[in-house]
Write a protein that holds these residues in place. Sequence first.
Motif, PDB file in Angstrom:
ATOM      1  N   TYR A   4       0.824  -1.214   0.000  1.00  0.00           N
ATOM      2  CA  TYR A   4       0.000   0.000   0.000  1.00  0.00           C
ATOM      3  C   TYR A   4       0.857   1.263   0.000  1.00  0.00           C
ATOM      4  O   TYR A   4       0.613   2.201  -0.767  1.00  0.00           O
ATOM      5  CB  TYR A   4      -0.906  -0.046   1.233  1.00  0.00           C
ATOM      6  CG  TYR A   4      -1.853   1.130   1.377  1.00  0.00           C
ATOM      7  CD1 TYR A   4      -2.791   1.411   0.390  1.00  0.00           C
ATOM      8  CD2 TYR A   4      -1.816   1.940   2.506  1.00  0.00           C
ATOM      9  CE1 TYR A   4      -3.667   2.474   0.529  1.00  0.00           C
ATOM     10  CE2 TYR A   4      -2.691   3.002   2.649  1.00  0.00           C
ATOM     11  CZ  TYR A   4      -3.611   3.257   1.665  1.00  0.00           C
ATOM     12  OH  TYR A   4      -4.474   4.320   1.803  1.00  0.00           O
ATOM     13  N   MET A   5       1.899   1.290   0.834  1.00  0.00           N
ATOM     14  CA  MET A   5       2.697   2.505   0.963  1.00  0.00           C
ATOM     15  C   MET A   5       3.709   2.686  -0.157  1.00  0.00           C
ATOM     16  O   MET A   5       4.095   3.821  -0.461  1.00  0.00           O
ATOM     17  CB  MET A   5       3.399   2.519   2.318  1.00  0.00           C
ATOM     18  CG  MET A   5       2.493   2.918   3.470  1.00  0.00           C
ATOM     19  SD  MET A   5       1.729   4.551   3.238  1.00  0.00           S
ATOM     20  CE  MET A   5       3.185   5.612   3.268  1.00  0.00           C
ATOM     21  N   TRP A  51       2.323  -0.351  10.655  1.00  0.00           N
ATOM     22  CA  TRP A  51       3.182   0.844  10.635  1.00  0.00           C
ATOM     23  C   TRP A  51       4.612   0.486  10.256  1.00  0.00           C
ATOM     24  O   TRP A  51       5.296   1.247   9.565  1.00  0.00           O
ATOM     25  CB  TRP A  51       3.177   1.535  11.990  1.00  0.00           C
ATOM     26  CG  TRP A  51       1.843   2.001  12.491  1.00  0.00           C
ATOM     27  CD1 TRP A  51       1.387   1.923  13.772  1.00  0.00           C
ATOM     28  CD2 TRP A  51       0.784   2.645  11.756  1.00  0.00           C
ATOM     29  NE1 TRP A  51       0.128   2.446  13.871  1.00  0.00           N
ATOM     30  CE2 TRP A  51      -0.265   2.896  12.652  1.00  0.00           C
ATOM     31  CE3 TRP A  51       0.627   2.993  10.417  1.00  0.00           C
ATOM     32  CZ2 TRP A  51      -1.455   3.501  12.261  1.00  0.00           C
ATOM     33  CZ3 TRP A  51      -0.567   3.587  10.031  1.00  0.00           C
ATOM     34  CH2 TRP A  51      -1.579   3.841  10.933  1.00  0.00           C
ATOM     35  N   LEU A  52       5.071  -0.692  10.727  1.00  0.00           N
ATOM     36  CA  LEU A  52       6.421  -1.128  10.382  1.00  0.00           C
ATOM     37  C   LEU A  52       6.557  -1.295   8.874  1.00  0.00           C
ATOM     38  O   LEU A  52       7.522  -0.818   8.259  1.00  0.00           O
ATOM     39  CB  LEU A  52       6.740  -2.446  11.095  1.00  0.00           C
ATOM     40  CG  LEU A  52       8.136  -3.024  10.847  1.00  0.00           C
ATOM     41  CD1 LEU A  52       9.199  -2.065  11.366  1.00  0.00           C
ATOM     42  CD2 LEU A  52       8.272  -4.388  11.525  1.00  0.00           C
ATOM     43  N   ALA A  91       8.943  -0.047   3.895  1.00  0.00           N
ATOM     44  CA  ALA A  91       8.794  -0.225   2.447  1.00  0.00           C
ATOM     45  C   ALA A  91       9.136   1.031   1.636  1.00  0.00           C
ATOM     46  O   ALA A  91       9.875   0.941   0.648  1.00  0.00           O
ATOM     47  CB  ALA A  91       7.388  -0.713   2.120  1.00  0.00           C
ATOM     48  N   PRO A  92       8.621   2.228   1.998  1.00  0.00           N
ATOM     49  CA  PRO A  92       8.998   3.411   1.211  1.00  0.00           C
ATOM     50  C   PRO A  92      10.487   3.731   1.272  1.00  0.00           C
ATOM     51  O   PRO A  92      11.072   4.183   0.281  1.00  0.00           O
ATOM     52  CB  PRO A  92       8.171   4.540   1.851  1.00  0.00           C
ATOM     53  CG  PRO A  92       7.027   3.854   2.501  1.00  0.00           C
ATOM     54  CD  PRO A  92       7.590   2.561   2.992  1.00  0.00           C
ATOM     55  N   PHE A 123       9.863  -4.484  -6.819  1.00  0.00           N
ATOM     56  CA  PHE A 123       9.724  -4.576  -5.367  1.00  0.00           C
ATOM     57  C   PHE A 123       8.293  -4.949  -4.996  1.00  0.00           C
ATOM     58  O   PHE A 123       8.054  -5.805  -4.129  1.00  0.00           O
ATOM     59  CB  PHE A 123      10.128  -3.242  -4.743  1.00  0.00           C
ATOM     60  CG  PHE A 123      10.110  -3.226  -3.239  1.00  0.00           C
ATOM     61  CD1 PHE A 123      10.562  -4.306  -2.495  1.00  0.00           C
ATOM     62  CD2 PHE A 123       9.657  -2.104  -2.559  1.00  0.00           C
ATOM     63  CE1 PHE A 123      10.560  -4.282  -1.106  1.00  0.00           C
ATOM     64  CE2 PHE A 123       9.648  -2.062  -1.176  1.00  0.00           C
ATOM     65  CZ  PHE A 123      10.100  -3.156  -0.448  1.00  0.00           C
ATOM     66  N   ALA A 124       7.324  -4.332  -5.652  1.00  0.00           N
ATOM     67  CA  ALA A 124       5.917  -4.613  -5.370  1.00  0.00           C
ATOM     68  C   ALA A 124       5.569  -6.066  -5.684  1.00  0.00           C
ATOM     69  O   ALA A 124       4.815  -6.711  -4.939  1.00  0.00           O
ATOM     70  CB  ALA A 124       5.017  -3.668  -6.168  1.00  0.00           C
ATOM     71  N   VAL A 125       6.092  -6.596  -6.786  1.00  0.00           N
ATOM     72  CA  VAL A 125       5.841  -7.995  -7.133  1.00  0.00           C
ATOM     73  C   VAL A 125       6.394  -8.917  -6.047  1.00  0.00           C
ATOM     74  O   VAL A 125       5.743  -9.897  -5.644  1.00  0.00           O
ATOM     75  CB  VAL A 125       6.463  -8.334  -8.497  1.00  0.00           C
ATOM     76  CG1 VAL A 125       6.486  -9.848  -8.723  1.00  0.00           C
ATOM     77  CG2 VAL A 125       5.679  -7.656  -9.614  1.00  0.00           C
TER      78      VAL A 125
END
Length: 411
Positions: A238-239, A360-361, A366-367, A386-388
């Motif tokens: 999501y982020m 939150w972690l 991730a960003p 990265f998303a995959v």
Amino acid sequence: MNEPTDEGTPADGSAWRGTTITTGWLLLLFVGAYLISPASILPLVMSDLGITEATAAALVSMPQVAATVIGIPVGIYLDRVETRATVPAAATLLLIGSTGDWFAASEGSVSLLIGSRLLAGAGMFVLWVTCINVAASTFRPSRRATATSVIISGYPAGYALGQLGAPRVAAVVGWPKVFPAFGVAVLVMSVAFYVAVGRVTRFQRSTDPMTPLVFRGVIRNRNVWAVLVVTVLGYSLYMVFNSWMPTYIARRFGVSLAESGTFVALFPAVGILARPIGGWLSDAVLGQRRRPVFATSFVGATVLAVAMFYSTTIMVLVAILVLAGVVVQLQIGLMYQSVQEFVAPQAAGTAVSLASVAGWLGSFVAPVVAGELVTTTGVDAVLFVFAVGLGVAGGLTVWRMAESGESPALA
């Protein structure tokens, strides 16, 4: 599954039940707008403060760092007190932090800005957990996933508000003043929420305090840990899209920051419908089963990330991004309901806090990882790779996890 103590009929105070969910939704709307606002103005932040992409992304996620640090002790505390009383205090803390953001940004102090965002994050976490707990105790077990998903849909609406509104507010008054504007709105809505909660007769999960033995049972429960892993990975997906897509679109297609922010605002905005739909599907269609929704979310996100990688026009990319916003957010409300179904009723607040810390972690890490990948490779499209990876890991985790809910036909 644990049954609550019925302290009133479903119709008792129905108008105030609706008011409670509405004011909680609006409260999370402005909390979400405050949190995400730096993401839509990252180039301005980087330029004025002289920082890198990774540092700028970290500023977006500082409130999640605070939530990660304080989450477990706060969850234990909230299981022992009347959470309604904490709402105005937590909102005041967020306002103080957002005012500090304004001062720090105006002075060009990165370290002070980090500190003020951390302070605001402490208030943000309490507000988040309280809204979820209230939603869970306002409705019967068979409707709790839906109620939880509805109230937290205010959060993606806030992301949309931040992505859409922050660049425009910044253009008028300067980007440092964006932060306290949302902080004031949070305080106002916290008062309305406080009043509404006090007028509702709720279904309480347990009147017994949580004991050390119960807490150890939560920590040692492998099913709880499976939900936490799913939560980390879901929020990471999501982020990644929320924090970096405005910059990616602006660089890839040469549009303005305000235009790219408008496009990306659609990604969290669809969560206004997607999150409640995910809860409704689980409660009403799937007989309170949670795993099918989790699986659909991760598999769909993986496929759509690949599709975005190969998109050659901005309209196709935005259309796929919107669809990704739907599938990614189907599961988000279920995370907080599912984790409660694996623990004793008196540990419900602690379970929600653990899931929130996990979320939150993922939102923080991730960003930052994405920013480092972009900086190291010099290729913005590495975001989709990265998303995959996140989507595949999520799908494998869901495949191995147990089912927390149950079908009435099988109960």
